[in-house]
Scaffold this motif. Structure first.
Motif, PDB file in Angstrom:
ATOM      1  N   LYS A 138       0.833  -1.216   0.000  1.00  0.00           N
ATOM      2  CA  LYS A 138       0.000   0.000   0.000  1.00  0.00           C
ATOM      3  C   LYS A 138       0.861   1.257   0.000  1.00  0.00           C
ATOM      4  O   LYS A 138       0.569   2.208  -0.714  1.00  0.00           O
ATOM      5  CB  LYS A 138      -0.928  -0.006   1.212  1.00  0.00           C
ATOM      6  CG  LYS A 138      -2.070  -0.989   1.092  1.00  0.00           C
ATOM      7  CD  LYS A 138      -2.968  -0.897   2.295  1.00  0.00           C
ATOM      8  CE  LYS A 138      -4.103  -1.922   2.172  1.00  0.00           C
ATOM      9  NZ  LYS A 138      -5.010  -1.868   3.312  1.00  0.00           N
ATOM     10  N   GLN A 162       2.406   1.756  -3.473  1.00  0.00           N
ATOM     11  CA  GLN A 162       1.421   2.206  -4.460  1.00  0.00           C
ATOM     12  C   GLN A 162       1.110   3.693  -4.313  1.00  0.00           C
ATOM     13  O   GLN A 162       0.789   4.362  -5.278  1.00  0.00           O
ATOM     14  CB  GLN A 162       0.139   1.394  -4.351  1.00  0.00           C
ATOM     15  CG  GLN A 162       0.310  -0.013  -4.849  1.00  0.00           C
ATOM     16  CD  GLN A 162      -0.942  -0.869  -4.612  1.00  0.00           C
ATOM     17  OE1 GLN A 162      -1.712  -0.632  -3.686  1.00  0.00           O
ATOM     18  NE2 GLN A 162      -1.114  -1.862  -5.448  1.00  0.00           N
ATOM     19  N   GLU A 163       1.221   4.192  -3.086  1.00  0.00           N
ATOM     20  CA  GLU A 163       0.948   5.621  -2.855  1.00  0.00           C
ATOM     21  C   GLU A 163       2.111   6.430  -3.340  1.00  0.00           C
ATOM     22  O   GLU A 163       2.086   7.501  -3.760  1.00  0.00           O
ATOM     23  CB  GLU A 163       0.682   5.878  -1.377  1.00  0.00           C
ATOM     24  CG  GLU A 163      -0.612   5.258  -0.903  1.00  0.00           C
ATOM     25  CD  GLU A 163      -0.801   5.363   0.599  1.00  0.00           C
ATOM     26  OE1 GLU A 163       0.102   5.856   1.299  1.00  0.00           O
ATOM     27  OE2 GLU A 163      -1.848   4.923   1.070  1.00  0.00           O
TER      28      GLU A 163
END
Length: 71
Positions: free
Chosen positions: A67, A70-71
């Protein structure tokens, strides 16, 4: 043609070494990190062609790291 590069992320040293050897036999350059935090730091400066990451690690686990990446 440039060799492909992979990042292997695992808190188990033996797992990192075994996977790295397998990848190197297939002409892939390997960088290693022993934690998700180290992997994120590495990714701030490098872009490997593939990332192999354990999903169960102490501290930040692989899914949390995904996560963050991906940010």
């Amino acid at each position: 043609m440039a060799r492909k590069r992979a990042l292997v992320v695992d808190d188990s040293k033996s797992a990192r070494i075994i996977l790295s050897r397998m990848l190197e036999k297939n002409d892939i350059e390997v960088d290693m990190a022993e934690s998700a935090e180290q992997a994120i730091d590495y990714l701030n400066h490098h872009r490997p062609d593939a990332i192999f990451m354990d999903h169960l690690m102490s501290g930040m686990d692989g899914l949390q790291a995904l996560k963050a990446i991906q940010e």
